[in-house]
Design a protein around this motif. Structure first.
Motif, PDB file in Angstrom:
ATOM      1  N   PHE A  33      13.242  19.485  18.073  1.00  0.00           N
ATOM      2  CA  PHE A  33      12.573  19.094  16.835  1.00  0.00           C
ATOM      3  C   PHE A  33      12.449  20.279  15.879  1.00  0.00           C
ATOM      4  O   PHE A  33      12.524  20.115  14.682  1.00  0.00           O
ATOM      5  CB  PHE A  33      11.181  18.519  17.130  1.00  0.00           C
ATOM      6  CG  PHE A  33      11.223  17.156  17.744  1.00  0.00           C
ATOM      7  CD1 PHE A  33      11.332  16.035  16.950  1.00  0.00           C
ATOM      8  CD2 PHE A  33      11.177  16.991  19.112  1.00  0.00           C
ATOM      9  CE1 PHE A  33      11.393  14.760  17.496  1.00  0.00           C
ATOM     10  CE2 PHE A  33      11.237  15.728  19.678  1.00  0.00           C
ATOM     11  CZ  PHE A  33      11.348  14.614  18.866  1.00  0.00           C
ATOM     12  N   VAL A  34      12.266  21.463  16.422  1.00  0.00           N
ATOM     13  CA  VAL A  34      12.014  22.640  15.595  1.00  0.00           C
ATOM     14  C   VAL A  34      13.293  23.199  14.978  1.00  0.00           C
ATOM     15  O   VAL A  34      13.336  23.477  13.776  1.00  0.00           O
ATOM     16  CB  VAL A  34      11.293  23.735  16.423  1.00  0.00           C
ATOM     17  CG1 VAL A  34      11.109  24.992  15.608  1.00  0.00           C
ATOM     18  CG2 VAL A  34       9.953  23.217  16.921  1.00  0.00           C
ATOM     19  N   LEU A  35      14.342  23.359  15.760  1.00  0.00           N
ATOM     20  CA  LEU A  35      15.572  23.973  15.261  1.00  0.00           C
ATOM     21  C   LEU A  35      16.199  23.217  14.094  1.00  0.00           C
ATOM     22  O   LEU A  35      16.528  23.828  13.073  1.00  0.00           O
ATOM     23  CB  LEU A  35      16.575  24.159  16.408  1.00  0.00           C
ATOM     24  CG  LEU A  35      17.855  24.899  16.068  1.00  0.00           C
ATOM     25  CD1 LEU A  35      17.557  26.287  15.492  1.00  0.00           C
ATOM     26  CD2 LEU A  35      18.749  25.010  17.297  1.00  0.00           C
ATOM     27  N   MET A  61      14.504  11.843  14.141  1.00  0.00           N
ATOM     28  CA  MET A  61      13.616  12.542  15.072  1.00  0.00           C
ATOM     29  C   MET A  61      12.215  11.926  15.068  1.00  0.00           C
ATOM     30  O   MET A  61      11.606  11.761  16.127  1.00  0.00           O
ATOM     31  CB  MET A  61      13.564  14.035  14.750  1.00  0.00           C
ATOM     32  CG  MET A  61      14.859  14.748  15.053  1.00  0.00           C
ATOM     33  SD  MET A  61      14.803  16.557  14.908  1.00  0.00           S
ATOM     34  CE  MET A  61      13.988  16.822  13.372  1.00  0.00           C
ATOM     35  N   LEU A  62      11.698  11.576  13.891  1.00  0.00           N
ATOM     36  CA  LEU A  62      10.386  10.920  13.825  1.00  0.00           C
ATOM     37  C   LEU A  62      10.433   9.542  14.474  1.00  0.00           C
ATOM     38  O   LEU A  62       9.508   9.156  15.191  1.00  0.00           O
ATOM     39  CB  LEU A  62       9.922  10.803  12.371  1.00  0.00           C
ATOM     40  CG  LEU A  62       9.491  12.103  11.703  1.00  0.00           C
ATOM     41  CD1 LEU A  62       9.189  11.866  10.228  1.00  0.00           C
ATOM     42  CD2 LEU A  62       8.298  12.713  12.406  1.00  0.00           C
ATOM     43  N   SER A  63      11.526   8.816  14.241  1.00  0.00           N
ATOM     44  CA  SER A  63      11.693   7.509  14.874  1.00  0.00           C
ATOM     45  C   SER A  63      11.734   7.662  16.387  1.00  0.00           C
ATOM     46  O   SER A  63      11.087   6.905  17.123  1.00  0.00           O
ATOM     47  CB  SER A  63      12.988   6.845  14.397  1.00  0.00           C
ATOM     48  OG  SER A  63      12.989   6.671  13.016  1.00  0.00           O
ATOM     49  N   LEU A  64      12.470   8.647  16.854  1.00  0.00           N
ATOM     50  CA  LEU A  64      12.590   8.900  18.291  1.00  0.00           C
ATOM     51  C   LEU A  64      11.232   9.241  18.898  1.00  0.00           C
ATOM     52  O   LEU A  64      10.909   8.795  20.001  1.00  0.00           O
ATOM     53  CB  LEU A  64      13.585  10.034  18.537  1.00  0.00           C
ATOM     54  CG  LEU A  64      13.931  10.343  19.975  1.00  0.00           C
ATOM     55  CD1 LEU A  64      14.603   9.143  20.635  1.00  0.00           C
ATOM     56  CD2 LEU A  64      14.826  11.561  20.057  1.00  0.00           C
ATOM     57  N   LEU A  65      10.444  10.000  18.180  1.00  0.00           N
ATOM     58  CA  LEU A  65       9.105  10.336  18.656  1.00  0.00           C
ATOM     59  C   LEU A  65       8.254   9.072  18.815  1.00  0.00           C
ATOM     60  O   LEU A  65       7.583   8.890  19.830  1.00  0.00           O
ATOM     61  CB  LEU A  65       8.437  11.323  17.693  1.00  0.00           C
ATOM     62  CG  LEU A  65       7.076  11.857  18.093  1.00  0.00           C
ATOM     63  CD1 LEU A  65       7.166  12.644  19.398  1.00  0.00           C
ATOM     64  CD2 LEU A  65       6.518  12.730  16.991  1.00  0.00           C
ATOM     65  N   ILE A  66       8.310   8.191  17.832  1.00  0.00           N
ATOM     66  CA  ILE A  66       7.570   6.927  17.908  1.00  0.00           C
ATOM     67  C   ILE A  66       8.071   6.083  19.076  1.00  0.00           C
ATOM     68  O   ILE A  66       7.283   5.538  19.849  1.00  0.00           O
ATOM     69  CB  ILE A  66       7.675   6.160  16.575  1.00  0.00           C
ATOM     70  CG1 ILE A  66       6.870   6.894  15.500  1.00  0.00           C
ATOM     71  CG2 ILE A  66       7.198   4.717  16.724  1.00  0.00           C
ATOM     72  CD1 ILE A  66       7.092   6.387  14.105  1.00  0.00           C
ATOM     73  N   TYR A  67       9.389   6.008  19.238  1.00  0.00           N
ATOM     74  CA  TYR A  67       9.954   5.230  20.343  1.00  0.00           C
ATOM     75  C   TYR A  67       9.568   5.843  21.686  1.00  0.00           C
ATOM     76  O   TYR A  67       9.281   5.120  22.642  1.00  0.00           O
ATOM     77  CB  TYR A  67      11.477   5.143  20.234  1.00  0.00           C
ATOM     78  CG  TYR A  67      11.975   4.423  19.000  1.00  0.00           C
ATOM     79  CD1 TYR A  67      11.281   3.345  18.453  1.00  0.00           C
ATOM     80  CD2 TYR A  67      13.145   4.816  18.375  1.00  0.00           C
ATOM     81  CE1 TYR A  67      11.742   2.690  17.333  1.00  0.00           C
ATOM     82  CE2 TYR A  67      13.619   4.157  17.243  1.00  0.00           C
ATOM     83  CZ  TYR A  67      12.913   3.102  16.730  1.00  0.00           C
ATOM     84  OH  TYR A  67      13.373   2.449  15.619  1.00  0.00           O
ATOM     85  N   SER A  68       9.572   7.163  21.779  1.00  0.00           N
ATOM     86  CA  SER A  68       9.219   7.835  23.041  1.00  0.00           C
ATOM     87  C   SER A  68       7.761   7.583  23.418  1.00  0.00           C
ATOM     88  O   SER A  68       7.452   7.347  24.584  1.00  0.00           O
ATOM     89  CB  SER A  68       9.471   9.340  22.930  1.00  0.00           C
ATOM     90  OG  SER A  68      10.829   9.595  22.726  1.00  0.00           O
ATOM     91  N   ILE A  69       6.893   7.652  22.436  1.00  0.00           N
ATOM     92  CA  ILE A  69       5.471   7.363  22.697  1.00  0.00           C
ATOM     93  C   ILE A  69       5.309   5.924  23.165  1.00  0.00           C
ATOM     94  O   ILE A  69       4.595   5.648  24.125  1.00  0.00           O
ATOM     95  CB  ILE A  69       4.615   7.658  21.444  1.00  0.00           C
ATOM     96  CG1 ILE A  69       4.560   9.167  21.192  1.00  0.00           C
ATOM     97  CG2 ILE A  69       3.204   7.090  21.599  1.00  0.00           C
ATOM     98  CD1 ILE A  69       3.982   9.554  19.845  1.00  0.00           C
ATOM     99  N   SER A  70       6.019   5.013  22.515  1.00  0.00           N
ATOM    100  CA  SER A  70       5.950   3.598  22.916  1.00  0.00           C
ATOM    101  C   SER A  70       6.451   3.412  24.338  1.00  0.00           C
ATOM    102  O   SER A  70       5.826   2.701  25.137  1.00  0.00           O
ATOM    103  CB  SER A  70       6.787   2.735  21.972  1.00  0.00           C
ATOM    104  OG  SER A  70       6.331   2.876  20.654  1.00  0.00           O
TER     105      SER A  70
END
Length: 118
Positions: A33-35, A61-70
């Motif tokens: 996410f940082v690089l 990346m933001l979408s992936l974060l939401i999907y990962s949390i879900s």
């Protein structure tokens, strides 16, 4: 700037590396996410193409974060392990396809991506 070379690289090479930079999470968790954000933030003001690809990657990346949390919540409930594994596989495949397309000079929007930034 027509002849701008982000980080001293040809634009197509830089865009390919920008997509591939998301795979940094394999080496250092969180770096995926940082690089890409660092690469995009340090060059976006000089190139419309870099800004366009960077926003698209940031949306993914933001979408992936939401999907990962879900998926994590679903794992706690007991039904999300396969979903999380599928999400990881899809992420890897999408990153590779995005990098290949960027190296060819084309723009490819990540499917399943939520548009936070246009």
């Amino acid at each position: 700037m027509e002849n701008y070379k982000p980080w001293g690289l040809e634009i197509k090479t830089f865009l390919m590396l920008l997509h591939l930079s998301q795979l940094a999470w394999i080496v250092i968790p969180g770096a995926g996410f940082v690089l890409p954000i660092i690469m995009w933030a340090t060059t976006r003001d000089h190139s419309v193409e870099v800004d366009r690809h960077g926003k698209m990657i940031f949306n993914w990346m933001l979408s992936l974060l939401i999907y990962s949390i879900s998926c994590t919540i679903l794992i706690v409930v007991g039904v999300g392990v396969i979903g999380l594994l599928m999400l990881a596989l899809i992420n890897f495949i999408f990153i590779i396809i995005g990098a290949i397309r960027a190296s060819e000079g084309t723009f490819w929007r990540y499917p399943l991506s939520i548009r936070f930034f246009q």
